[in-house]
Write a protein that holds these residues in place. Structure first.
Motif, PDB file in Angstrom:
ATOM      1  N   VAL A   1       3.265  16.990  26.038  1.00  0.00           N
ATOM      2  CA  VAL A   1       2.181  17.028  25.416  1.00  0.00           C
ATOM      3  C   VAL A   1       1.650  15.785  24.763  1.00  0.00           C
ATOM      4  O   VAL A   1       2.374  15.060  24.136  1.00  0.00           O
ATOM      5  CB  VAL A   1       2.378  18.005  23.838  1.00  0.00           C
ATOM      6  N   ARG A   2       0.390  15.222  25.211  1.00  0.00           N
ATOM      7  CA  ARG A   2      -0.102  13.796  24.952  1.00  0.00           C
ATOM      8  C   ARG A   2      -1.273  13.819  23.841  1.00  0.00           C
ATOM      9  O   ARG A   2      -2.271  14.565  24.279  1.00  0.00           O
ATOM     10  CB  ARG A   2      -0.317  13.038  26.311  1.00  0.00           C
ATOM     11  N   VAL A   3      -1.119  13.367  23.118  1.00  0.00           N
ATOM     12  CA  VAL A   3      -2.195  13.063  22.093  1.00  0.00           C
ATOM     13  C   VAL A   3      -2.471  11.372  21.727  1.00  0.00           C
ATOM     14  O   VAL A   3      -1.437  10.670  22.155  1.00  0.00           O
ATOM     15  CB  VAL A   3      -2.074  13.816  20.955  1.00  0.00           C
ATOM     16  N   ARG A   4      -3.275  11.287  20.935  1.00  0.00           N
ATOM     17  CA  ARG A   4      -3.853   9.735  20.633  1.00  0.00           C
ATOM     18  C   ARG A   4      -2.507   9.207  19.706  1.00  0.00           C
ATOM     19  O   ARG A   4      -2.004   8.023  19.723  1.00  0.00           O
ATOM     20  CB  ARG A   4      -5.097   9.698  20.093  1.00  0.00           C
ATOM     21  N   SER A   5      -2.205  10.168  18.575  1.00  0.00           N
ATOM     22  CA  SER A   5      -1.296   9.630  17.570  1.00  0.00           C
ATOM     23  C   SER A   5      -0.769  11.092  17.043  1.00  0.00           C
ATOM     24  O   SER A   5      -1.311  12.092  17.068  1.00  0.00           O
ATOM     25  CB  SER A   5      -2.017   8.682  16.440  1.00  0.00           C
ATOM     26  N   VAL A   6       0.353  10.705  16.122  1.00  0.00           N
ATOM     27  CA  VAL A   6       0.978  11.828  15.408  1.00  0.00           C
ATOM     28  C   VAL A   6       1.172  11.292  13.954  1.00  0.00           C
ATOM     29  O   VAL A   6       1.783  10.295  13.847  1.00  0.00           O
ATOM     30  CB  VAL A   6       2.179  12.412  15.872  1.00  0.00           C
ATOM     31  N   TRP A   7       0.574  11.863  12.961  1.00  0.00           N
ATOM     32  CA  TRP A   7       0.963  11.775  11.268  1.00  0.00           C
ATOM     33  C   TRP A   7       1.580  12.778  10.902  1.00  0.00           C
ATOM     34  O   TRP A   7       1.592  13.962  10.885  1.00  0.00           O
ATOM     35  CB  TRP A   7      -0.256  11.568  10.667  1.00  0.00           C
TER      36      TRP A   7
ATOM     37  N   MET B   1       0.932  -1.402  -0.087  1.00  0.00           N
ATOM     38  CA  MET B   1      -0.139   0.023   0.025  1.00  0.00           C
ATOM     39  C   MET B   1       0.784   1.219   0.216  1.00  0.00           C
ATOM     40  O   MET B   1       1.884   1.132   0.806  1.00  0.00           O
ATOM     41  CB  MET B   1      -0.872  -0.125   1.269  1.00  0.00           C
ATOM     42  N   GLY B   2       0.637   2.186  -0.957  1.00  0.00           N
ATOM     43  CA  GLY B   2       1.565   3.457  -0.999  1.00  0.00           C
ATOM     44  C   GLY B   2       1.074   4.520   0.070  1.00  0.00           C
ATOM     45  O   GLY B   2       0.219   4.272   0.945  1.00  0.00           O
ATOM     46  N   ALA B   3       1.930   5.432   0.232  1.00  0.00           N
ATOM     47  CA  ALA B   3       1.820   6.437   1.291  1.00  0.00           C
ATOM     48  C   ALA B   3       0.424   7.139   1.258  1.00  0.00           C
ATOM     49  O   ALA B   3      -0.022   7.009   2.202  1.00  0.00           O
ATOM     50  CB  ALA B   3       2.848   7.404   1.246  1.00  0.00           C
ATOM     51  N   LEU B   4      -0.047   7.600   0.073  1.00  0.00           N
ATOM     52  CA  LEU B   4      -1.605   8.160  -0.029  1.00  0.00           C
ATOM     53  C   LEU B   4      -2.646   6.874   0.476  1.00  0.00           C
ATOM     54  O   LEU B   4      -3.563   7.422   1.310  1.00  0.00           O
ATOM     55  CB  LEU B   4      -1.753   8.359  -1.347  1.00  0.00           C
ATOM     56  N   GLY B   5      -2.251   5.766   0.191  1.00  0.00           N
ATOM     57  CA  GLY B   5      -3.440   4.599   0.597  1.00  0.00           C
ATOM     58  C   GLY B   5      -3.167   4.843   2.202  1.00  0.00           C
ATOM     59  O   GLY B   5      -4.476   4.434   2.915  1.00  0.00           O
ATOM     60  N   ARG B   6      -2.333   4.590   2.798  1.00  0.00           N
ATOM     61  CA  ARG B   6      -2.062   4.388   3.998  1.00  0.00           C
ATOM     62  C   ARG B   6      -2.782   5.778   4.937  1.00  0.00           C
ATOM     63  O   ARG B   6      -3.280   5.691   6.044  1.00  0.00           O
ATOM     64  CB  ARG B   6      -0.583   4.350   4.762  1.00  0.00           C
ATOM     65  N   ALA B   7      -2.297   7.023   4.265  1.00  0.00           N
ATOM     66  CA  ALA B   7      -2.925   8.153   4.959  1.00  0.00           C
ATOM     67  C   ALA B   7      -4.381   7.949   4.840  1.00  0.00           C
ATOM     68  O   ALA B   7      -5.256   8.457   5.886  1.00  0.00           O
ATOM     69  CB  ALA B   7      -2.631   9.445   4.208  1.00  0.00           C
ATOM     70  N   LEU B   8      -5.137   7.634   3.782  1.00  0.00           N
ATOM     71  CA  LEU B   8      -6.399   7.511   3.748  1.00  0.00           C
ATOM     72  C   LEU B   8      -7.212   6.547   4.454  1.00  0.00           C
ATOM     73  O   LEU B   8      -8.285   6.446   5.336  1.00  0.00           O
ATOM     74  CB  LEU B   8      -6.881   7.259   2.189  1.00  0.00           C
ATOM     75  N   LEU B   9      -6.375   5.491   4.617  1.00  0.00           N
ATOM     76  CA  LEU B   9      -6.996   4.404   5.523  1.00  0.00           C
ATOM     77  C   LEU B   9      -6.926   4.825   6.954  1.00  0.00           C
ATOM     78  O   LEU B   9      -7.806   4.488   7.767  1.00  0.00           O
ATOM     79  CB  LEU B   9      -6.135   3.100   5.611  1.00  0.00           C
ATOM     80  N   TRP B  10      -5.871   5.673   7.191  1.00  0.00           N
ATOM     81  CA  TRP B  10      -5.582   6.255   8.696  1.00  0.00           C
ATOM     82  C   TRP B  10      -6.518   7.183   8.995  1.00  0.00           C
ATOM     83  O   TRP B  10      -7.464   6.906   9.990  1.00  0.00           O
ATOM     84  CB  TRP B  10      -4.287   6.730   8.840  1.00  0.00           C
ATOM     85  N   LEU B  11      -7.362   7.954   8.163  1.00  0.00           N
ATOM     86  CA  LEU B  11      -8.434   8.939   8.344  1.00  0.00           C
ATOM     87  C   LEU B  11      -9.659   8.228   8.425  1.00  0.00           C
ATOM     88  O   LEU B  11     -10.435   8.489   9.367  1.00  0.00           O
ATOM     89  CB  LEU B  11      -8.405   9.855   7.237  1.00  0.00           C
ATOM     90  N   GLN B  12      -9.898   7.170   7.691  1.00  0.00           N
ATOM     91  CA  GLN B  12     -10.960   6.267   7.955  1.00  0.00           C
ATOM     92  C   GLN B  12     -11.089   5.664   9.328  1.00  0.00           C
ATOM     93  O   GLN B  12     -12.125   5.427   9.681  1.00  0.00           O
ATOM     94  CB  GLN B  12     -10.930   5.310   6.813  1.00  0.00           C
ATOM     95  N   LEU B  13      -9.874   5.193   9.716  1.00  0.00           N
ATOM     96  CA  LEU B  13     -10.134   4.643  10.980  1.00  0.00           C
ATOM     97  C   LEU B  13     -10.226   5.540  12.017  1.00  0.00           C
ATOM     98  O   LEU B  13     -11.012   5.387  13.025  1.00  0.00           O
ATOM     99  CB  LEU B  13      -8.644   4.161  11.200  1.00  0.00           C
TER     100      LEU B  13
ATOM    101  N   THR C   1       2.805   7.109  10.689  1.00  0.00           N
ATOM    102  CA  THR C   1       1.743   7.310  11.912  1.00  0.00           C
ATOM    103  C   THR C   1       2.440   6.722  13.062  1.00  0.00           C
ATOM    104  O   THR C   1       2.845   5.536  13.176  1.00  0.00           O
ATOM    105  CB  THR C   1       0.316   6.514  11.600  1.00  0.00           C
ATOM    106  N   PHE C   2       2.567   7.624  14.059  1.00  0.00           N
ATOM    107  CA  PHE C   2       3.093   7.027  15.371  1.00  0.00           C
ATOM    108  C   PHE C   2       2.289   7.009  16.379  1.00  0.00           C
ATOM    109  O   PHE C   2       1.567   8.124  17.026  1.00  0.00           O
ATOM    110  CB  PHE C   2       4.365   8.416  15.871  1.00  0.00           C
ATOM    111  N   THR C   3       2.136   5.858  16.837  1.00  0.00           N
ATOM    112  CA  THR C   3       0.934   5.468  18.169  1.00  0.00           C
ATOM    113  C   THR C   3       1.891   4.845  19.389  1.00  0.00           C
ATOM    114  O   THR C   3       1.105   4.670  20.189  1.00  0.00           O
ATOM    115  CB  THR C   3       0.020   4.588  17.430  1.00  0.00           C
ATOM    116  N   ARG C   4       3.178   4.752  19.267  1.00  0.00           N
ATOM    117  CA  ARG C   4       3.803   4.557  20.343  1.00  0.00           C
ATOM    118  C   ARG C   4       4.922   5.288  20.654  1.00  0.00           C
ATOM    119  O   ARG C   4       5.667   5.962  19.770  1.00  0.00           O
ATOM    120  CB  ARG C   4       4.570   2.998  20.129  1.00  0.00           C
ATOM    121  N   ASP C   5       5.357   5.466  22.059  1.00  0.00           N
ATOM    122  CA  ASP C   5       6.188   6.434  22.232  1.00  0.00           C
ATOM    123  C   ASP C   5       7.702   6.214  21.952  1.00  0.00           C
ATOM    124  O   ASP C   5       8.345   6.818  21.556  1.00  0.00           O
ATOM    125  CB  ASP C   5       6.361   6.660  23.813  1.00  0.00           C
ATOM    126  N   GLU C   6       7.963   4.915  21.848  1.00  0.00           N
ATOM    127  CA  GLU C   6       9.307   4.338  21.494  1.00  0.00           C
ATOM    128  C   GLU C   6       9.461   4.991  20.096  1.00  0.00           C
ATOM    129  O   GLU C   6      10.558   5.488  19.682  1.00  0.00           O
ATOM    130  CB  GLU C   6       9.521   2.770  21.507  1.00  0.00           C
TER     131      GLU C   6
END
Length: 454
Positions: free
Chosen positions: A161-167, A1-13, A172-177
């Motif tokens: 500063v704490r949020v759910r995720s950062v893109w 899956m390309g970067a654009l596809g991953r971005a669209l999937l992430w927004l759908q989630l 897409t970053f969902t883990r602090d590590e």
């Protein structure tokens, strides 16, 4: 899956999990006029100067002819397809004349805590957020523009500063590590700076009644960033007895409806009900609906639903008060089905330009002087009674007979300076990721600075 596809999937989630997301607005693109001292991009043959002691990533979309360039101590040019730099004689463009060098403005001027620099995803017309909620909340997903360079100051470091995720940069970053490794990389250090820490991993808000934003601790820094262009002070209110909602930096004119709710309350359903069934009937109003900490909670629930109805016109028409009372009547009739247990209303006073109060007060004084001491005392008593009646602007409805009256909050006296971001900041389009084949990165290090990082 390309970067654009991953971005669209992430927004759908994000939509599937009810997660809200906020978009970072400003950028450090070369062609953006507000990034330059003369409010225009360098003309042909101009000298270009970047702040020598700064780090910056700059996206270049076009070709530019310049006479010379002073680079910062560390940074990168991200070159779009066909973009680049060529040499040209100084003053080649006759419109440039003998203009001063084009100075790239301080890239560190953009702060995470500045509400003007964020856009909420999917915001509906007529809705706004109180200032503390315009900055990413702990349950939000954060999106940085994939088609722009940027640099973000993370604040004074009073707390992470704490949020759910950062893109950012197609990841897409969902883990602090993972996020910590990115922030420590050359690409991360060019885009994030300051003593503050950025953390991810919070859960999306799964409570149908909503979740508290969680920015109360950093609200002083949010308000300081918001009011910096105004000299750190709120402008005067356009009404008497202005109100300050929870999470707002300055007072505003309008009304606040506070709701206590039961387990069946759904904040999205209620917001939609107000937006479609009530707000269109009242002109010149904006509305904010969110869950906030309850003041003086005592033994009751420690949170409540805050509905802010703000008058946006220069001369308040009183529409906020009428709408607030309509919402009380709606709760009285449909509260059980909506999951609302009780409701209370506070209203601001009349517009400052209204002369009725001053006229009444002056006539009372004149009558007191003309009628003697006894008449004066009588008029003063009548005036005091009128002021008490005039000041009684709290209304409450409850389905429970034992419900205690809502606490009266003393009004302060200023208005909200802005509901929108400054016009000089251009809003981004929906996140789209460019084909990596059309973008190249060119790193530069100024040899004049021995401390420059590799």
């Amino acid at each position: 899956m390309g970067a654009l596809g991953r971005a669209l999937l992430w927004l759908q989630l994000c939509a599937m999990t009810r997660a809200a997301y906020k978009l970072w607005v400003p950028n450090t693109n070369f062609e953006v006029t507000t990034n330059w001292s003369q409010n225009r991009t360098p003309c042909a043959g101009a000298a270009v100067v970047f702040p020598a002691d700064k780090m910056v990533s700059v996206l270049v979309r076009e070709g530019h002819s310049i006479s010379d360039m002073l680079l910062p101590r560390d940074g990168e040019f991200v070159l779009d397809s066909g973009a680049g730099f060529g040499a040209a004689d100084a003053g080649r463009d006759p419109d440039c004349g003998a203009a001063a060098p084009a100075l790239f403005l301080d890239p560190d001027r953009f702060s995470w805590h500045d509400p003007r620099l964020w856009r909420s995803g999917g915001a509906a017309r007529g809705l706004f957020s109180v200032d503390a909620e315009r900055v990413p909340c702990r349950h939000d997903d954060v999106v940085f523009p994939p088609d722009a360079s940027f640099r973000v100051g993370l604040g004074p470091g009073v707390g992470p500063v704490r949020v759910r995720s950062v893109w950012a940069l197609g990841q897409t970053f969902t883990r602090d590590e993972d996020l910590a490794a990115f922030l420590a990389s050359p690409a991360g250090r060019l885009r994030f700076h300051g003593p503050g820490a950025l953390s991810v991993g919070a859960e999306a808000c799964a409570d149908p009644s909503g979740c508290v934003c969680g920015n109360a601790e950093v609200q002083p820094w949010i308000c300081a960033a918001l009011l910096r262009p105004l000299g750190g002070r709120c402008p005067p209110a356009a009404c008497r007895d202005a109100l300050r909602p929870e999470g707002q930096c300055c007072d505003l004119c309008g009304a606040i409806v506070s709701l206590t709710h039961g387990p069946n309350f759904d904040i999205e359903r209620y917001r939609t009900r107000l937006l479609r069934g009530f707000l269109p009937q009242y002109q010149g109003l904006q509305m904010a609906v969110s869950k906030v900490p309850r003041q003086n909670a005592g033994a009751e629930a420690d949170t409540e639903i805050q509905v802010v109805l703000a008058e946006t016109g220069p001369d308040g028409t009183g529409g906020a008060g009428r709408l607030a009372r309509a919402l009380l009547a709606d709760v009285a009739e449909h509260g059980e089905g909506l999951g609302v247990l009780s409701a209370a209303v506070r209203e601001s006073g009349a517009p400052v330009g209204d002369g009725s109060a001053a006229g009444l007060e002056g006539s009372g004084m004149r009558a007191g002087l003309a009628g003697g001491v006894a008449a004066g005392l009588l008029l003063l008593l009548l005036l005091a009674g009128a002021l008490l009646l005039r000041g009684a602007r709290s209304f409450r409805w409850s389905r429970r007979e034992e419900a205690a009256p809502a606490p009266f909050v003393a009004p302060l006296g200023f208005s909200n300076p802005v509901f929108d971001v400054a016009g000089s900041v251009e809003p981004p389009s929906a996140p789209q990721v460019e084909n990596s084949s059309s973008v190249s990165r060119s790193y530069f290090v100024n040899p004049l600075f021995a401390e420059a990082e590799a």
